[in-house]
Each structure stands twice: as structure tokens, then as C-alpha cells.
Design an enzyme around this catalytic site. Structure first.
Site, mmCIF file in Angstrom:
data_model
loop_
_atom_site.group_PDB
_atom_site.id
_atom_site.type_symbol
_atom_site.label_atom_id
_atom_site.label_comp_id
_atom_site.label_asym_id
_atom_site.label_seq_id
_atom_site.Cartn_x
_atom_site.Cartn_y
_atom_site.Cartn_z
ATOM 1 N N VAL A 14 8.704 24.916 -18.483
ATOM 2 C CA VAL A 14 7.425 25.583 -18.699
ATOM 3 C C VAL A 14 7.691 26.881 -19.451
ATOM 4 O O VAL A 14 8.696 27.559 -19.215
ATOM 5 C CB VAL A 14 6.698 25.870 -17.367
ATOM 6 C CG1 VAL A 14 7.409 26.926 -16.552
ATOM 7 C CG2 VAL A 14 5.249 26.275 -17.601
ATOM 8 N N SER A 15 6.841 27.176 -20.406
ATOM 9 C CA SER A 15 6.893 28.490 -21.059
ATOM 10 C C SER A 15 5.983 29.415 -20.278
ATOM 11 O O SER A 15 5.076 28.964 -19.583
ATOM 12 C CB SER A 15 6.434 28.389 -22.519
ATOM 13 O OG SER A 15 5.075 28.049 -22.583
ATOM 14 N N THR A 16 6.203 30.706 -20.387
ATOM 15 C CA THR A 16 5.411 31.678 -19.623
ATOM 16 C C THR A 16 3.933 31.583 -19.997
ATOM 17 O O THR A 16 3.053 31.752 -19.156
ATOM 18 C CB THR A 16 5.914 33.100 -19.861
ATOM 19 O OG1 THR A 16 6.005 33.329 -21.282
ATOM 20 C CG2 THR A 16 7.282 33.300 -19.248
ATOM 21 N N GLN A 19 2.299 28.508 -18.299
ATOM 22 C CA GLN A 19 2.098 28.711 -16.865
ATOM 23 C C GLN A 19 0.904 29.614 -16.617
ATOM 24 O O GLN A 19 0.119 29.403 -15.698
ATOM 25 C CB GLN A 19 3.361 29.303 -16.235
ATOM 26 C CG GLN A 19 3.225 29.503 -14.729
ATOM 27 C CD GLN A 19 4.574 29.497 -14.049
ATOM 28 O OE1 GLN A 19 5.424 28.684 -14.323
ATOM 29 N NE2 GLN A 19 4.765 30.433 -13.157
#
Length: 548
Positions: A14-16, A19
Site C-alpha cells: 500500500v502507498s501512503t 491508505q
């Protein structure tokens, strides 16, 4: 008879941004995939987690790289992801990875897109969905670029602010969260740079004066000639916005320079007046033609010799002197690169004569070639280091795992507190959870990187006869090959040359890489060392120090 359960490798990413915007949390993905394995009676071999990392490419995704290495060793039979775009958002990367897994007889499954990838229909569906995933990513990128371009056209800045400016909250404008103001303590430095250049001083002279005065760049470093040049060429200081200076930076870097960038009036205040800006640009243009520097000699060791004072790489330099008869003599040296680039406030010249340095290096190599007992002692020393070097990595990994466990426990405690105690302030809870989540992402990334480094580490003993064969092949090229090839080989195999305080050669560190032969295919060195470099037990990024 009970059949052995299939071993599953779970991969989550997941990338920030994802998320924050879509809730594709690591925990949610893991819980879903764990339940899937439980329902179908599949054994989880390991969970590979890349947290806070984009799916644009494989680079920097240490958990995925480790998964592929384990897959090649057939440690599991199936790879499971939540969605296809968790594995990759680039079609080529996705199809290449799945094809690799197929070659290793490993099945690939996506929980969300539940279809067989082995059938013709499944392959077509996979290709279409990977193309859609890449299209989605490219669309997002284009939308972001469009928004940034529009901001630039209206005079608003994008990205980091240069020296002399800072961003503050702007309560007067609801549509804008911040505005750019001048930071006087830094603006003084910018004005001084422009004034010094306008008065006739050169880049190195300006850098030297600033560094002597204790001035620092935006990132807290000393000033170099390139940093001064960048400030002098930045129209932001003249109240302008420049955008799209480089196109496709992530792929092309400086090769993607745009000849027609966007330059418009900015909404920020200028530090440099129009008159001073125009004068400086005129001088830059007048000085832009610089005749190529001619050195009477070929420098084999540029960038390899370390300055004995500051550790910077030594570069080629030249001086002239006049004899009593009036004859002009040229002297060639290796001098400190930091001194030549930043001035005497950072370091001294610490020059060593070119011929002296190169002769000494070749003599050291000759001694190793002619005396087996010296080379054997070096190999023994290297083997000892090989046997013990993983210990610090293992200790560091245990520490990271402990920190990760503590952060997860802390997160669970806050969740329990929030659920059981209705009086907990929501804003405080959100703030604490964001901090804990950031720590979890950082610790997980460090853990994946260390695990990959330990996996890559080759601790097999180095065989003396192979090293001796490689050294002899190395020497043959250095004595028989053209200059450019010899220089390339020196940079390939020599990691560092250190000097002592009296500016004499102290030690030479040779670095042998198992892939080096591919760079010299068809040359003298390939026959001499090619067969040595290919085996599994080859010296892989190993260092031999010749300190005679």
C-alpha cells in the site's frame, strides 16, 4: 492419508496516499488473505509486506524482491495478492513477474480478480486488467500534472521552496492552505550571492566566501559551485514561477530538459530586483562559453583517491611554472574535489603528483601479483570478515522486529481504549494513530530491506586460486589495453585509494563484483576472468585491501 497443504506466499502493498484515500490498509489486506487461506486449507509460508511504497516499479520494494528470490528457490507453491495492482501497476512488470513465477512452477492468485491465469482466457483477462491498472495509474499521474501545471500558470508554486522562502498558513484564503513568504535570514544569503556575482566574482569564489562565513544551503550543507549556479539561474528569486523545466524526470532525469518551460509572474514577493536579475543573467550568458580544459596526460585515478583531510574524491588539476630560462612547465596533480568545488573553507588542495600516485598504485598491484603470501594473507582476512559480517545485520533486524512488535501492541492498546472508553478525544486518537501508523510503515520498510540484504549476502569462503587468477587477468588488461578501457577497469575494480597525512598512498581497496565480466565482453579481461566471475562462489561485491 492426509495431503500436504499448499504453501502460500502472501504479498501486500500500500502507498501512503492509497491508505489515506481508499483505505487499502495493510491490516485489511492481510486479514482478508489470511481468512482465504484458512477457508481453503492453505498454509501461509510467509507474509511479504511493502508499506508506504508505490507500485510504479519493483525498485525499492524489498519485500517483493525477497519474495521473488524465495520463489526461485521453490520455498512455496503459490503467491496470493489482494488485487492485481498490489503486485504491480506497470503492465510489463506485472506480466514479467507472473511469467517468472510460471517458469518456477508457482501459481499466482488474486483474491479480488478470481480467475485462472494459466488458461488462454485467464491470460487475456490478466493482460486486459494489467493494462487497465496501468491506465488508471497514468490517468492519476496526468491529472496531478495537469493540476500542478494549472497552479504554475496562475503563479502558484509547486514542490519544495528554494533558499530564502518558507510556507505559512493563510487564513485569509479558504481555497489556499498556505502562502509563500520571504525568510529574511536566508534571503540575505541569496542577495549576497547575486551581488557578488554581479560584482565580477566567480562561482567558486562565491561558494568559498559563503562557506567561510558559515552560511548553509536549504538542506544545511555547505555551498558548492553547482548550488550557487542553481540559485543564480532560478527566476523564482525574481518573482517568477518556472515549471516543467524537465519532462519525465523519473525516467529521463536531466536528459529530459524542456526547452520551453512555463515561466509566469508568481504570487510571491521577489528577493532580487529586476535590474540585478538582468545584470546577472547577462553576465551568465557572457561567461557561458568556456574553452575545454586541456590536460597533458591521461588520469587513471580520478574519483578513486580519497582526500586524506575530508575524504572527498580527488580530481585532476594542473598548475604552471616558469623556469629561469623562461620555459613554461606544466604540472599535473590529483587534488581534493571538495576544495576545487567549494573552496578553502571546506578543505585544502592536498595535491599529490599524478605520476607519483599512478606509479605507486601500479607498484602495489605488482607486489600482490608477484608475492603469493601477500595475496593469501589478504584472502584470509577477507574470509574472516565474510564469516562475521552478517552479525550486525542480524542484530539490527532483531531490534527492528522488536520495535515493530511494540508499535503494533501500542496501536492495539489505543484501539481498545477508543472502543471501551467513550470519553477519548477523537482528534487526539486520530493524531496518535497516524503517528503509530507512520512508525509501522517505517519499521516494516527497514525490516524488508534488512531481510533482503541478509538474503543477498554471500558468505561462502573465497578461494585463493580463483582470486589469484582474477588478479593476473586484471593486471594483463592494465598493462596491454587502451587508456579508456584501463580507466574503466580501474574504476570497476578499485573501490578507494587512501592517502596518509603526508599525502602518500596508504592503502588500495579492490572491489570485485560477480557481474564485472559482462562489462568487458570480448576484451582481454573476459578471457582472463570471465570463467572465474560466473560461479556461485564468486567474490560478490567483496573488498580486498592492499595495505603494503
Amino acid at each position: 492419508m492426509t495431503s500436504t497443504p499448499i504453501k502460500i506466499a502472501i504479498y501486500v502493498r500500500v502507498s501512503t496516499e492509497e491508505q489515506a484515500e481508499h483505505g487499502y490498509s495493510i491490516e485489511a489486506q492481510l486479514e482478508t488473505l489470511r481468512n482465504y487461506c484458512k477457508v481453503y486449507g492453505k498454509e501461509i509460508f510467509e507474509e511479504y509486506v511493502d508499506a508506504g511504497i508505490s507500485g510504479k516499479s519493483v525498485e525499492g520494494r524489498y519485500a517483493l524482491q525477497r519474495l521473488l528470490k524465495d520463489a526461485e528457490c521453490n520455498l512455496f507453491q503459490e503467491v496470493l495478492v489482494w488485487r492485481l495492482n498490489r503486485l504491480a501497476r506497470n503492465s510489463l512488470d506485472l506480466l514479467t513477474i507472473i511469467e517468472q513465477l510460471k517458469d518456477w512452477n508457482i501459481t499466482f492468485r488474486s483474491f479480488t480478480e478470481n480467475f485462472e491465469t494459466e488458461t488462454p482466457t485467464g491470460k487475456l483477462t490478466l493482460q486486459m486488467m494489467s493494462a487497465i491498472g496501468e491506465f488508471e495509474r497514468n490517468t492519476i499521474v496526468e491529472n496531478v500534472k495537469m493540476g500542478m501545471k494549472q497552479r504554475a500558470k496562475t503563479g502558484k508554486h509547486n514542490g519544495k521552496l528554494p533558499l530564502g522562502y518558507r510556507s505559512v498558513n493563510d487564513p485569509s484564503s479558504p481555497s489556499e492552505r498556505s502562502k509563500v513568504i520571504i525568510l529574511e535570514s536566508e534571503a540575505v544569503i541569496v542577495k549576497k550571492i547575486y551581488q557578488l556575482y554581479a560584482s565580477g566574482k566567480g562561482l567558486k569564489s562565491i561558494a568559498n566566501e559563503l562557506n567561510h562565513g558559515g552560511c548553509k544551503t536549504k538542506t544545511g550543507n555547505t555551498f558548492s559551485t553547482s548550488a550557487i549556479k542553481e540559485i543564480l539561474n532560478n527566476p523564482f528569486y525574481n518573482g517568477k514561477i518556472r515549471y516543467n523545466r524537465y519532462m519525465n524526470w523519473s525516467d529521463k532525469r536531466r536528459r529530459g530538459r524542456n526547452t520551453e518551460p512555463i515561466i509566469v509572474e508568481g504570487q510571491h514577493e521577489a528577493i532580487v530586483t529586476n535590474e540585478l536579475w538582468e545584470k546577472v543573467q547577462f553576465l551568465i550568458q557572457k561567461r557561458s562559453f568556456t574553452p575545454s580544459r586541456i590536460f597533458d596526460g591521461q588520469f587513471l585515478l580520478t574519483g578513486l583517491i580519497s582526500c586524506p583531510q575530508c575524504g572527498a574524491a580527488m580530481v585532476a588539476s594542473r598548475t604552471k611554472s616558469k623556469s629561469k630560462s623562461g620555459e613554461i612547465k606544466k604540472h599535473l596533480y590529483y587534488s581534493c574535489g571538495a576544495f576545487r568545488n567549494k573552496g578553502s573553507s571546506v578543505c585544502s588542495a592536498n595535491s599529490i603528483r599524478k605520476q607519483e600516485a599512478e606509479t605507486e598504485v601500479m607498484n602495489r598491484l605488482e607486489q600482490v601479483l608477484s608475492k603469493d603470501h601477500i595475496l593469501r594473507a589478504i584472502v584470509d582476512k577477507m574470509n574472516h570478515r565474510l564469516a562475521t559480517r552478517t552479525l550486525p545485520f542480524q542484530t539490527q533486524l532483531e531490534h527492528i522486529r522488536s520495535q515493530l512488535k511494540q508499535a503494533e501492541s501500542k496501536k492495539q492498546r489505543y484501539l481498545d481504549l477508543f472502543e471501551n472508553e467513550g470519553s477519548v478525544d477523537k482528534s487526539f486518537f486520530n493524531e496518535r494513530m497516524q503517528k503509530i501508523q507512520a512508525d509501522l510503515i517505517k519499521f516494516q520498510a527497514e525490516k524488508s530491506k534488512l531481510e533482503l540484504e541478509l538474503m543477498d549476502d554471500n558468505t561462502s569462503p573465497v578461494i585463493f586460486d580463483q582470486v589469484r587468477e582474477l588478479i593476473h587477468g586484471f593486471h594483463k588488461v592494465l598493462t596491454d589495453a587502451p587508456f579508456e578501457q584501463r580507466k574503466t577497469l580501474m574504476h570497476l575494480f578499485i573501490k578507494r585509494i587512501t592517502l596518509d597525512t603526508s599525502k602518500k598512498i596508504k592503502a588500495i581497496e579492490l572491489s570485485f563484483d560477480e557481474n564485472a565480466d559482462s562489462l568487458f565482453s570480448g576484451t582481454l579481461v573476459s578471457a582472463a576472468v570471465g570463467d572465474f566471475l560466473r560461479p556461485k562462489q564468486a567474490i560478490k561485491r567483496e573488498i580486498i585491501e592492499i595495505a603494503i
